[in-house]
Enzyme design. Structure first.
Site, PDB file in Angstrom:
ATOM      1  N   THR A 118      -5.439   4.465  -1.789  1.00  0.00           N
ATOM      2  CA  THR A 118      -4.263   3.558  -1.639  1.00  0.00           C
ATOM      3  C   THR A 118      -3.667   3.928  -3.335  1.00  0.00           C
ATOM      4  OG1 THR A 118      -5.803   1.689  -2.904  1.00  0.00           O
ATOM      5  CG2 THR A 118      -5.163   1.729  -0.271  1.00  0.00           C
ATOM      6  N   ASP A 119      -4.906   4.134  -3.699  1.00  0.00           N
ATOM      7  CA  ASP A 119      -4.426   3.855  -5.938  1.00  0.00           C
ATOM      8  C   ASP A 119      -3.227   2.813  -5.811  1.00  0.00           C
ATOM      9  OD1 ASP A 119      -5.246   7.084  -5.925  1.00  0.00           O
ATOM     10  OD2 ASP A 119      -3.689   8.664  -6.087  1.00  0.00           O
ATOM     11  N   HIS A 120      -3.813   1.788  -5.738  1.00  0.00           N
ATOM     12  CA  HIS A 120      -3.093   0.388  -5.812  1.00  0.00           C
ATOM     13  C   HIS A 120      -2.403   0.094  -6.854  1.00  0.00           C
ATOM     14  CE1 HIS A 120      -2.476  -4.056  -4.757  1.00  0.00           C
ATOM     15  NE2 HIS A 120      -2.802  -4.073  -6.007  1.00  0.00           N
ATOM     16  N   ALA A 121      -1.231  -0.048  -6.491  1.00  0.00           N
ATOM     17  CA  ALA A 121      -0.602  -0.319  -7.995  1.00  0.00           C
ATOM     18  C   ALA A 121       0.286  -1.319  -8.183  1.00  0.00           C
ATOM     19  CB  ALA A 121      -0.509   1.238  -8.736  1.00  0.00           C
TER      20      ALA A 121
END
Length: 199
Positions: A59-62
Site C-alpha cells: 500500500t505504501d500507506h500515506a
C-alpha cells in the site's frame, strides 16, 4: 529473477487501478511516487503479478489529510505524497483480482501474505496456516456488494481515492494470533497488543 538471484519486486494497489488519466479528475489526491502511468503500464503490472515477476502487492500507506492534499490544486508540488490504503488493499485486490478473474485466490493470498512473510524472514511463523504458525486469519464475505465510503473507513484523513468503488469481497473478521481484533466494521484489538518483529 530467472537466474535465481535474490531479487524481489512489488507494486502498490493504486498502480493496478489508476492511470495518469485519473489525475485529471482526482488531482493531488493521486499524487504518488512514482507517478501513475498509462493503461498499458497498468496491464503490464497485472501480467507481471500473474506470472510471478511481481512478488507482493503493498500500500505504501500515506495518510495525508485533505488540507495536505488540497494545497496541490494550486501547487501540485506542495501536496502531500501518497494515499491511504491499508484498509482497502485486501478487499480491492480480491474484487479486482479474484472477482474479475485476473488472479486465483491462491495467488492473491501469495502476494499479500505468503511471499511478504518469506521475503522479510517471517515465514513460517507468518504467511501460512499450519500447526506452529501464528493463527492470523481473515474471514471474508464474497458475493454481497459493499461500496467504499471514506466515512466508513477507520482512517483519520476522511478521504479515499477509492470512494464509490463497489467491492464484491471484503473482510468481516480479522484474527491475529488467535484473537479476534476486528469484526463487523468494529476494531476490537487493544493498543499495545502488537509484537515487534525484527527483520
Amino acid at each position: 529473477k530467472q537466474a535465481h538471484l535474490p531479487i524481489t519486486a512489488e507494486t502498490c494497489l493504486h498502480y493496478l487501478i489508476f492511470t495518469k488519466e485519473n489525475v485529471v479528475e482526482k488531482g493531488p489526491y493521486l499524487r504518488v511516487n512514482p507517478s501513475l502511468k498509462s493503461e498499458d503500464d497498468k496491464k503490464a503490472l497485472w501480467d507481471a503479478l500473474v506470472s510471478q515477476i511481481i512478488d507482493a502487492v503493498a500500500t505504501d500507506h500515506a495518510p495525508g489529510t485533505k488540507k495536505e492534499k488540497n494545497i496541490g490544486w494550486t501547487d501540485i508540488w506542495k501536496a502531500q505524497i501518497g494515499i491511504p490504503g491499508v484498509e482497502t488493499l485486501l478487499p480491492l485486490l480480491l474484487t479486482l483480482g479474484v472477482g474479475e478473474g485476473r488472479l486465483t485466490m491462491e495467488r492473491a493470498v501469495d502476494v499479500v501474505s505468503t511471499r511478504p512473510a518469506q521475503i522479510f524472514g517471517l515465514y513460517p511463523k507468518k504467511g501460512i496456516i499450519r500447526k506452529g504458525s501464528d493463527a492470523d486469519l481473515v474471514i471474508l464475505n464474497f458475493g454481497r456488494k459493499k461500496t467504499i465510503r471514506a466515512s466508513n473507513l477507520h482512517y483519520k484523513v476522511g478521504w479515499t481515492p477509492y470512494e464509490g468503488m463497489v467491492l464484491t469481497a471484503y473482510p468481516t473478521m480479522t484474527i491475529s494470533r488467535g484473537e479476534i481484533i476486528y469484526e463487523d466494521n468494529q476494531i476490537l484489538g487493544k493498543p499495545g497488543r502488537g509484537n515487534y518483529l525484527p527483520l
